[in-house]
Design an enzyme around this catalytic site. Structure first.
Site, PDB file in Angstrom:
ATOM      1  N   ALA B  11       0.825  -1.204   0.000  1.00  0.00           N
ATOM      2  CA  ALA B  11       0.000   0.000   0.000  1.00  0.00           C
ATOM      3  C   ALA B  11       0.860   1.255   0.000  1.00  0.00           C
ATOM      4  CB  ALA B  11      -0.925  -0.010   1.217  1.00  0.00           C
ATOM      5  N   GLU B  32      10.534   3.433   5.887  1.00  0.00           N
ATOM      6  CA  GLU B  32      10.361   1.977   6.035  1.00  0.00           C
ATOM      7  C   GLU B  32      11.301   1.522   7.151  1.00  0.00           C
ATOM      8  OE1 GLU B  32       8.508  -0.639   5.048  1.00  0.00           O
ATOM      9  OE2 GLU B  32       9.880  -1.856   6.262  1.00  0.00           O
ATOM     10  N   CYS B  42       3.442 -11.763  -1.014  1.00  0.00           N
ATOM     11  CA  CYS B  42       2.661 -12.969  -1.328  1.00  0.00           C
ATOM     12  C   CYS B  42       3.522 -14.046  -1.978  1.00  0.00           C
ATOM     13  CB  CYS B  42       1.502 -12.637  -2.264  1.00  0.00           C
ATOM     14  SG  CYS B  42       0.410 -11.374  -1.624  1.00  0.00           S
ATOM     15  N   ARG B  69      12.904   8.065  -9.426  1.00  0.00           N
ATOM     16  CA  ARG B  69      11.557   8.573  -9.758  1.00  0.00           C
ATOM     17  C   ARG B  69      11.130   9.667  -8.791  1.00  0.00           C
ATOM     18  NH1 ARG B  69       7.825   3.813 -11.915  1.00  0.00           N
ATOM     19  NH2 ARG B  69       9.343   2.782 -13.243  1.00  0.00           N
ATOM     20  N   ASP B 281      -2.935  -3.428   4.601  1.00  0.00           N
ATOM     21  CA  ASP B 281      -3.348  -4.529   5.474  1.00  0.00           C
ATOM     22  C   ASP B 281      -3.817  -4.069   6.858  1.00  0.00           C
ATOM     23  OD1 ASP B 281      -2.725  -6.220   3.442  1.00  0.00           O
ATOM     24  OD2 ASP B 281      -0.920  -7.047   4.364  1.00  0.00           O
TER      25      ASP B 281
END
Lengths: 449, 449
Positions: B11, B32, B42, B69, B281
């Site tokens: 997300a 992070e 996953c 970016r 999540d």
């Protein structure tokens, strides 16, 4: 209530079975002019290719099993006339030549289609075939003995399926197509080229823009095909240049044909003549995206029409919902699927359409065996309404076309598609399934304008 | 406009990328706390199982690529506090221990979930693992060296995926589950039993109704799991008993949690505190079938929420459409998919539901390789509204659950499903796709009552 069904394959047998289940009071008789009923004609190329053990495996129910279910199946009985006023049919026994007259209360015309045979294909030479019914398949199988070079005329889905089947059987295959590309009626040009490239990569000699002029033969067997681009040697020729609805009987009954040349029926499968129903490949259906009558003979459509006709003939109430133009086939390892309209079809229907193309993988790129999948999504400018999708990919991946088909049924938009909560795990798709990516791309294009 | 994102996986990174694309005027910083960003969590079981070459393959974009970016990615930086009035976050550098204060105009909390660790699983013994993030996966990989017997605690989808992965790696696997069956939260009982039977057939020792009481160890390494049903020897233990949303930071910010215990956000991903967004999540979503808030942390949902948050934070306008409860996984060769509600869930939601079960084949039975597929379709009595579907079958066949998902989005009925013009050719489906057969069966049941 006496129900007479003409034709005992997909639509006819679905109708007979449904009528039987609908009411114990009906008497159901099926006249089939051939030797076989209740079989899956779509499986014929795969028997030849060896993916199905034998032709008998295609038979869902034998005449004996059907009779046990109280369906009176009569083989080799050709219905040659209809008197819609007296409500009788004339039936000729193909073995004895005798004719009899059968009364009916409800009549179903499920006469199917016949393969088009251009003048050059009307021949007594052995080794020249069409592929429509089970005996056609058996005849091709018999011709394969000793055959080395096959020439398939017509690169629609049957031609492309047969290219795979005959290559699998070890023949050199040449595929001739009059139009500029293969799969001309199913896909837009860019995707047609990709299909052709794959078929060529598999060793098939594909020649488009070629007109057949005649056949050559020796000692009663075909030896090749003459074209405006030269001679193609072949000891087996399969002619797959299209089909046309069998309407002789329909005309005899005074039943109206539609604009497409196929039989016109309403959504209860009733024709213009009272008591006479039509269903299956010989019958038009309504395209839900355009609202127009179309003639797209395919297996599910035929079965569904038959079912609807069977229920209604036996006094029930069922309606054919129309179609959205979904079709799928494979040639070699390539799956090809489409639903709705192509860009070309949309334009032809007078719609202001745009299409986007997305190349992705069928599942997460990092997971073993990720294979390319291409999606072309077509939408209406202004409204954003979905018009159609075309998919090319590994055989296992293109059935997701059904998701778009589901939305087309109810007039869904590109935005609706993008919002879907589709199943994701790495072995099954990318996080953003290629359909979602295509919807996103289309949404951007629609906004830009 | 300064956008701060807490958490750099699904997300968080979707939000950062979308915000960046939405407007050149925003400044995007991602904190992070771990060493990795922008990876597909996953895929972790499949790296361990060998279906993905290495952990690095799961990384979609490196921090360097993201910085190129113009997304300022800061690793090993843990956000420890939020001052929603001053619009600042407190960030601790996990290497130096230093803290700094960063201002924001819009803050995204994409803090994810943490695996539940029961008291017995809080241990210093080597060989005991959870599987949530990339380092967890690397730790399991490291523990595999010399390991022979694995014990997986929890038979949800991660437990079942790991059962396959560790069997593939040659370990003897015992799968323990507290509940009465495997896949308890995804399927109705009958299908749970089928999944269990398949996993057992593959040699996994499945024990349900078993409670873990503790671990045994020797020389600092786990040697087994004590349960109320006896001792299970194991030199590798994977604890997969569920997850809970990471909400410490959310509480600190004064953000309201929902009934589910996860963060409540509206369909623009805005929380109860102005300027603070939540996605992924850790966040609830709205279930379109029940209309209720649910907490079902899955990859597509997280990515989609992130995308919506990113657009909105950067001044655009996007709305999260809700979910329909679609999920899919595989264990060994068995694909398991579901969408909407199970019968049990429907009843729990107070709906008057019925379910039908259909066993068929994924494609024409006569075509080579036809494999069983089971569909359980759930619908609402009276209205005929579709409520959900559960599918078991060969891995390649169960993604057709998406067709039902598409209908659920718009409140489609069993009749709508039955009317669909789905793709048919013998290698791809039966003439009547198993979904159509299930819809027909459900329609009959609904009429009977």
């Amino acid at each position: 209530m006496r129900i007479v069904v003409v034709g005992g394959v997909a639509a006819g047998m679905s109708a007979a079975s449904r009528a039987r289940r609908q009411s114990p009071d009906v008497q159901v008789t099926v006249f089939e002019r051939g030797d076989w009923v209740s079989y899956g004609a779509c499986g014929l190329p795969y028997v030849i290719g060896g993916e199905v053990e034998d032709f008998g495996r295609l038979v869902a129910r034998t005449p004996g099993q059907l009779r046990d279910r109280d369906i009176d199946v009569r083989l080799r009985q050709e219905v040659t006339g209809v008197d819609a006023t007296a409500r009788t049919v004339t039936v000729r026994d193909r073995e004895t030549g005798r004719t009899l007259t059968e009364p009916y209360d409800r009549l179903l015309l499920a006469t199917g289609v016949s393969p088009v045979r251009p003048p050059w294909a009307v021949t007594s030479l052995a080794g020249v075939h069409v592929l429509r019914d089970l005996p056609d398949g058996q005849a091709i199988e018999a011709s394969l003995e000793g055959a080395k070079q096959a020439c398939i005329v017509g690169a629609g889905y049957i031609g492309l399926e047969m290219a795979e089947a005959l290559s699998t059987r070890g023949l050199e295959v040449t595929l001739l197509e009059k139009g500029p590309e293969v799969a001309g009626r199913m896909l837009d040009v860019g995707l047609q080229r990709r299909v052709r490239a794959e078929v060529e990569r598999q060793g098939v000699d594909v020649r488009c823009g070629v007109t057949v002029e005649g056949l050559t033969g020796k000692e009663g067997r075909v030896t090749g095909v003459d074209t405006d681009g030269g001679h193609v040697p072949a000891d087996l020729v399969v002619v797959a240049v299209g089909v046309r609805p069998n309407t002789d009987l329909t005309r005899a009954a005074g039943v109206r044909l539609g604009e497409t040349g196929a039989v016109a029926a309403n959504d209860r499968q009733e024709t213009s003549v009272e008591g006479v129903y039509a269903a299956g490949d010989n019958t038009e259906s309504r395209h839900r995206v355009t609202g127009r009558a179309v003639h797209i003979p395919l297996g599910l459509t035929a079965n569904r029409m038959g079912r609807v006709a069977g229920v209604n003939m036996a006094g029930g109430e069922a309606r054919f919902p129309g179609i959205v133009g979904t079709a799928i086939f494979k040639t070699f390892g390539l799956g090809v699927a489409r639903t709705g309209l192509t860009q070309a079809e949309a334009e032809h229907a007078g719609l202001d359409a745009l299409s986007v193309d997305v190349d992705s993988t069928d599942h997460a790129g990092y997971y073993r065996g990720a294979a390319p999948i291409h999606v072309r999504l077509t939408a209406e400018r202004g409204s954003g309404r979905l018009l159609g999708a075309q998919l090319l990919g590994h055989t296992g991946s293109v059935k997701r076309v059904d998701v778009v088909a589901a939305l087309l049924h109810r007039g869904g938009s590109v935005g609706d598609l993008f919002e879907l909560d589709l199943a994701y795990a790495p072995p099954f798709s990318s996080v953003w399934d290629v359909l979602l990516v295509a919807a996103d791309r289309a949404g951007q294009e629609l906004c830009r304008e």
